[in-house]
Each structure stands twice: as C-alpha cells, then as structure tokens.
Design a protein around this motif. Structure first.
Motif, PDB file in Angstrom:
ATOM      1  N   TRP A  45       0.859  -1.182   0.000  1.00  0.00           N
ATOM      2  CA  TRP A  45       0.000   0.000   0.000  1.00  0.00           C
ATOM      3  C   TRP A  45       0.898   1.236   0.000  1.00  0.00           C
ATOM      4  O   TRP A  45       2.093   1.139   0.265  1.00  0.00           O
ATOM      5  N   PHE A  46       0.311   2.392  -0.318  1.00  0.00           N
ATOM      6  CA  PHE A  46       1.102   3.601  -0.485  1.00  0.00           C
ATOM      7  C   PHE A  46       0.624   4.697   0.477  1.00  0.00           C
ATOM      8  O   PHE A  46      -0.542   5.078   0.443  1.00  0.00           O
ATOM      9  N   PRO A  47       1.529   5.206   1.318  1.00  0.00           N
ATOM     10  CA  PRO A  47       1.177   6.329   2.203  1.00  0.00           C
ATOM     11  C   PRO A  47       1.156   7.641   1.442  1.00  0.00           C
ATOM     12  O   PRO A  47       1.657   7.736   0.327  1.00  0.00           O
ATOM     13  N   VAL A  48       0.583   8.649   2.046  1.00  0.00           N
ATOM     14  CA  VAL A  48       0.562   9.990   1.466  1.00  0.00           C
ATOM     15  C   VAL A  48       1.122  10.966   2.500  1.00  0.00           C
ATOM     16  O   VAL A  48       1.072  10.691   3.700  1.00  0.00           O
ATOM     17  N   PRO A  49       1.661  12.106   2.062  1.00  0.00           N
ATOM     18  CA  PRO A  49       2.223  13.067   3.002  1.00  0.00           C
ATOM     19  C   PRO A  49       1.177  13.557   4.008  1.00  0.00           C
ATOM     20  O   PRO A  49       0.037  13.836   3.642  1.00  0.00           O
ATOM     21  N   ARG A  50       1.584  13.648   5.248  1.00  0.00           N
ATOM     22  CA  ARG A  50       0.760  14.165   6.351  1.00  0.00           C
ATOM     23  C   ARG A  50      -0.498  13.338   6.624  1.00  0.00           C
ATOM     24  O   ARG A  50      -1.323  13.721   7.442  1.00  0.00           O
ATOM     25  N   ALA A  51      -0.642  12.236   5.923  1.00  0.00           N
ATOM     26  CA  ALA A  51      -1.778  11.332   6.180  1.00  0.00           C
ATOM     27  C   ALA A  51      -1.344   9.932   5.761  1.00  0.00           C
ATOM     28  O   ALA A  51      -1.872   9.365   4.805  1.00  0.00           O
ATOM     29  N   ALA A 119       6.734  -4.392  12.219  1.00  0.00           N
ATOM     30  CA  ALA A 119       6.899  -5.846  12.257  1.00  0.00           C
ATOM     31  C   ALA A 119       7.756  -6.324  11.097  1.00  0.00           C
ATOM     32  O   ALA A 119       7.635  -5.850   9.972  1.00  0.00           O
ATOM     33  N   ARG A 120       8.646  -7.269  11.380  1.00  0.00           N
ATOM     34  CA  ARG A 120       9.478  -7.830  10.317  1.00  0.00           C
ATOM     35  C   ARG A 120       8.608  -8.656   9.374  1.00  0.00           C
ATOM     36  O   ARG A 120       7.707  -9.357   9.799  1.00  0.00           O
ATOM     37  N   GLY A 121       8.910  -8.564   8.077  1.00  0.00           N
ATOM     38  CA  GLY A 121       8.153  -9.326   7.096  1.00  0.00           C
ATOM     39  C   GLY A 121       6.732  -8.843   6.921  1.00  0.00           C
ATOM     40  O   GLY A 121       5.878  -9.579   6.428  1.00  0.00           O
ATOM     41  N   ARG A 122       6.473  -7.588   7.308  1.00  0.00           N
ATOM     42  CA  ARG A 122       5.092  -7.095   7.241  1.00  0.00           C
ATOM     43  C   ARG A 122       4.576  -7.016   5.806  1.00  0.00           C
ATOM     44  O   ARG A 122       3.380  -7.123   5.578  1.00  0.00           O
ATOM     45  N   GLY A 123       5.488  -6.828   4.831  1.00  0.00           N
ATOM     46  CA  GLY A 123       5.048  -6.781   3.430  1.00  0.00           C
ATOM     47  C   GLY A 123       4.427  -8.098   3.003  1.00  0.00           C
ATOM     48  O   GLY A 123       3.355  -8.131   2.407  1.00  0.00           O
ATOM     49  N   ALA A 124       5.104  -9.209   3.315  1.00  0.00           N
ATOM     50  CA  ALA A 124       4.585 -10.528   2.963  1.00  0.00           C
ATOM     51  C   ALA A 124       3.293 -10.824   3.718  1.00  0.00           C
ATOM     52  O   ALA A 124       2.350 -11.394   3.159  1.00  0.00           O
ATOM     53  N   LEU A 125       3.244 -10.426   4.998  1.00  0.00           N
ATOM     54  CA  LEU A 125       2.035 -10.656   5.787  1.00  0.00           C
ATOM     55  C   LEU A 125       0.850  -9.874   5.221  1.00  0.00           C
ATOM     56  O   LEU A 125      -0.269 -10.395   5.140  1.00  0.00           O
ATOM     57  N   CYS A 126       1.101  -8.634   4.810  1.00  0.00           N
ATOM     58  CA  CYS A 126       0.019  -7.827   4.231  1.00  0.00           C
ATOM     59  C   CYS A 126      -0.470  -8.429   2.918  1.00  0.00           C
ATOM     60  O   CYS A 126      -1.676  -8.421   2.641  1.00  0.00           O
ATOM     61  N   LEU A 127       0.449  -8.944   2.121  1.00  0.00           N
ATOM     62  CA  LEU A 127       0.030  -9.580   0.868  1.00  0.00           C
ATOM     63  C   LEU A 127      -0.768 -10.852   1.135  1.00  0.00           C
ATOM     64  O   LEU A 127      -1.704 -11.174   0.394  1.00  0.00           O
ATOM     65  N   LEU A 128      -0.413 -11.568   2.190  1.00  0.00           N
ATOM     66  CA  LEU A 128      -1.218 -12.738   2.569  1.00  0.00           C
ATOM     67  C   LEU A 128      -2.628 -12.315   2.964  1.00  0.00           C
ATOM     68  O   LEU A 128      -3.614 -12.989   2.618  1.00  0.00           O
ATOM     69  N   LEU A 129      -2.737 -11.193   3.666  1.00  0.00           N
ATOM     70  CA  LEU A 129      -4.059 -10.682   4.032  1.00  0.00           C
ATOM     71  C   LEU A 129      -4.835 -10.237   2.802  1.00  0.00           C
ATOM     72  O   LEU A 129      -6.046 -10.450   2.709  1.00  0.00           O
ATOM     73  N   VAL A 130      -4.145  -9.610   1.842  1.00  0.00           N
ATOM     74  CA  VAL A 130      -4.790  -9.234   0.582  1.00  0.00           C
ATOM     75  C   VAL A 130      -5.285 -10.480  -0.142  1.00  0.00           C
ATOM     76  O   VAL A 130      -6.402 -10.515  -0.665  1.00  0.00           O
ATOM     77  N   ALA A 131      -4.441 -11.518  -0.168  1.00  0.00           N
ATOM     78  CA  ALA A 131      -4.838 -12.771  -0.807  1.00  0.00           C
ATOM     79  C   ALA A 131      -6.052 -13.386  -0.113  1.00  0.00           C
ATOM     80  O   ALA A 131      -6.932 -13.966  -0.763  1.00  0.00           O
ATOM     81  N   THR A 132      -6.120 -13.228   1.206  1.00  0.00           N
ATOM     82  CA  THR A 132      -7.277 -13.732   1.957  1.00  0.00           C
ATOM     83  C   THR A 132      -8.556 -13.027   1.532  1.00  0.00           C
ATOM     84  O   THR A 132      -9.619 -13.659   1.416  1.00  0.00           O
ATOM     85  N   ALA A 302       8.667  13.997  -3.756  1.00  0.00           N
ATOM     86  CA  ALA A 302       8.322  14.997  -2.729  1.00  0.00           C
ATOM     87  C   ALA A 302       6.869  14.941  -2.335  1.00  0.00           C
ATOM     88  O   ALA A 302       6.495  15.288  -1.232  1.00  0.00           O
ATOM     89  N   SER A 303       6.011  14.458  -3.248  1.00  0.00           N
ATOM     90  CA  SER A 303       4.576  14.425  -2.962  1.00  0.00           C
ATOM     91  C   SER A 303       4.106  13.088  -2.442  1.00  0.00           C
ATOM     92  O   SER A 303       2.942  12.884  -2.227  1.00  0.00           O
ATOM     93  N   LEU A 304       5.046  12.133  -2.243  1.00  0.00           N
ATOM     94  CA  LEU A 304       4.605  10.808  -1.856  1.00  0.00           C
ATOM     95  C   LEU A 304       5.706  10.114  -1.069  1.00  0.00           C
ATOM     96  O   LEU A 304       6.808   9.923  -1.575  1.00  0.00           O
ATOM     97  N   GLU A 305       5.417   9.711   0.166  1.00  0.00           N
ATOM     98  CA  GLU A 305       6.357   8.935   0.947  1.00  0.00           C
ATOM     99  C   GLU A 305       6.205   7.474   0.571  1.00  0.00           C
ATOM    100  O   GLU A 305       5.146   6.890   0.746  1.00  0.00           O
ATOM    101  N   ILE A 306       7.255   6.867   0.078  1.00  0.00           N
ATOM    102  CA  ILE A 306       7.198   5.437  -0.245  1.00  0.00           C
ATOM    103  C   ILE A 306       7.881   4.696   0.880  1.00  0.00           C
ATOM    104  O   ILE A 306       9.072   4.414   0.848  1.00  0.00           O
ATOM    105  N   GLU A 307       7.136   4.425   1.906  1.00  0.00           N
ATOM    106  CA  GLU A 307       7.679   3.710   3.062  1.00  0.00           C
ATOM    107  C   GLU A 307       6.559   2.921   3.683  1.00  0.00           C
ATOM    108  O   GLU A 307       5.608   3.452   4.224  1.00  0.00           O
ATOM    109  N   VAL A 308       6.583   1.601   3.559  1.00  0.00           N
ATOM    110  CA  VAL A 308       5.529   0.769   4.138  1.00  0.00           C
ATOM    111  C   VAL A 308       6.141  -0.360   4.927  1.00  0.00           C
ATOM    112  O   VAL A 308       7.335  -0.589   4.871  1.00  0.00           O
TER     113      VAL A 308
END
Length: 308
Positions: A45-51, A119-132, A302-308
């Motif tokens: 998923w993608f965060p946005v600045p200040r939100a 949490a470590r491995g949160r990317g894989a865990l989130c994708l598992l939740l998406v798959a669910t 500058a308009s998008l924080e890419i950190e998940v």
C-alpha cells in the motif's frame, strides 16, 4: 418493475472503491518503477504526506460502512438474525457479502498495526491478508446462496475470473516482491474488478439496461433478470461476454497509456542518487529502498512517501 436501487448501488459504490484503489496503485507502482527500476521493491500500500494511513483508513471506513449496511440496514427488519438466532434464508446473501467486508476490515486494520509496530516481514504478511480478501471473494461468488443463474450468473462468473487473477498475483507478489509485472497486473486486475462490479450493478439492476428479451422479476425477495426464451438468454450471455472483452481491451490500452505517460513524466533517477541496497539475505525485504525515500529524497517523490 423499477429495480432495486440498493442492489445497483451496492455494486457500483464498492466497484468505485476498487477502481480508486487500483488506479492509485497503478500510478504509484509505475512511478516507483520508473524512478528506480534497479532497486524497485513493490509496496503493498502507499502512504501519502501528512496522512500516512489515508489509503488504509478509507478502505477500513468504506468496508465497515458496507458491513453495517449488509447486516443491519439492507432489510426491512434491521436485524441480521431471526428471533431464534438463526439466519433467515432471505438474508444469507447479506451475510455472505458482509464477510467480504469483514476480510477487508481485517486487512486494513492489520496493515496499519503491522506498520506502526514495524513488524518484520510485514510486506509478505500484508500480501497474505490481501490474498485472503480475494480468496474470500472467490469463495462467496462461487458458492453464493443466491441462484446466480442466467444473465446474472454469467456476469458473476466473469467476475470470478478477475478475482482469481487478483488472488494469483497477490500470492505471486509474496515470492517475487521485485517483480514490476506482478504488481502492475495486480493493480490492473483490482481496477478491472471494480469496473466490472459497477457494470454488474448497472446491467443487472437498471431496467433500461436489461438486455432485449429479458426483464427484471421479483424472486425470493430480490430482483433478478429473467429472459423470456432460450434465444434471448443466449443473446444476453453473449452480450455479457462481449462487454467483458471490450472492458478488458479498454483496461489494457489504458494501462499502457498510463505507463508511457508516467515514465515520461518521472524519468529514472541517476545512479548517484540511488539508495544503498541492503545486503543479500536480509529478512525484511519490504524495507528495501523504502526508508531511503522518506521525506522525498528522490526526484519526484516529494509528494509521496514510499515507506511501508
């Protein structure tokens, strides 16, 4: 027969939500890949600045609202259960739709929590939740208590094809987090799923769009399309197949056009500014290339924080 506004809106509004998320992911995956093709790692998923959690918050709020509509509002009694605690037959489809919303709530809520605790491995865990979520959708649409026969059944069968593609790409994303193709196809499929949900809401429950030789009838407390002859039914199913093909072609052309536009708008950052890569074998692959982008270090971020 005036149709059921709730049935139509109940497909169009969730469809619009899927389209919005799909387009948001399409744009940001292409942008991230265009800027740093050599260090691309697909965020879930993608965060946005200040939100930061805006995307997840909207998914959480929309799914919770739809859950409440299905369980308590979308019926004359406003109660999801009978007096003896059983589920009335005419409310089974509401409960089935509600568990899809519940899966989305679990995904969005868990994604926020996993990110906050780092949490470590949160990317894989989130994708598992998406798959669910997609597996839940596929289960409900395939074994729906409502008789999805005839025209409505054809539209929902084609929907299952799209949901299955979403499920497959979500699972592939776990094993191939650096694959831009997997992320691009998943985002396109999410967009297509939303578009097709809206098409179902329009074509099945808007009387003016019902195919020739068919009409809306009231059966088991709900409106559905019934055709007056085998020829009309065959024609209506063929039209559904044609629509699916038209929209698939449209989505394909749109994705290519968007890809070319975004790549032209955000050319690759020079290697001198590329973030340091973690050593091979690091566990938390979903952190790769993400913390280095925080605060808009890279050109165009500058308009998008890419950190998940």
């Amino acid at each position: 027969m005036g149709g059921t506004p709730r049935s139509s809106i109940g497909h169009i509004l969730p469809g619009a939500g899927f389209v919005a998320v799909g387009l948001w992911h399409l744009f940001n995956h292409v942008k991230l890949f265009s800027l740093r093709p050599d260090s691309y790692v697909a965020p879930v998923w993608f965060p946005v600045p200040r939100a930061r959690y805006l995307e997840l918050a909207l998914i959480l709020a929309g799914s919770a609202m739809e859950f409440m509509m299905e369980m308590f509002v979308d019926h004359s009694t406003f109660l999801p259960f009978a007096a003896d605690g059983s589920i009335p037959s005419d409310r089974l489809h509401n409960h089935e739709h509600a568990i899809i919303c519940l899966a989305l709530v679990v995904y969005a809520g868990a994604a926020v929590h996993l990110d906050r605790v780092r949490a470590r491995g949160r990317g894989a865990l989130c994708l598992l939740l998406v798959a669910t979520v997609f597996a839940q959708e596929l289960l409900v649409f395939h074994f729906h208590s409502t008789d999805h026969a005839g025209v409505e059944g054809q539209y929902h069968w084609l929907l299952q094809v799209v949901v299955a593609a979403c499920l497959a790409t979500a699972l592939l994303g776990i094993g191939f987090p650096r694959s831009f193709a997997v992320s691009l196809v998943r985002s396109a499929c999410i967009t297509f799923q939303g578009l097709w949900l809206a098409v179902i809401g329009a074509m099945v429950w808007m009387p003016s769009l019902v195919p020739k030789g068919c009409s809306l009838v009231r059966e088991d407390g709900r409106d559905t399309v019934r055709c007056h002859s085998k020829e009309s039914l065959h024609r209506a199913k063929a039209l559904a197949n044609l629509q699916f093909g038209w929209y698939l072609s449209f989505i394909t052309v749109f994705v290519i056009a968007l890809y070319l536009y975004v790549c032209n708008r955000y050319p690759a950052v020079e290697a001198a500014y590329s973030p340091l890569q973690k050593a091979a074998g690091d566990d938390d692959v979903d952190d790769e290339g993400m913390d280095a982008h925080k605060g808009g270090v890279a050109h165009g971020f500058a308009s998008l924080e890419i950190e998940v």
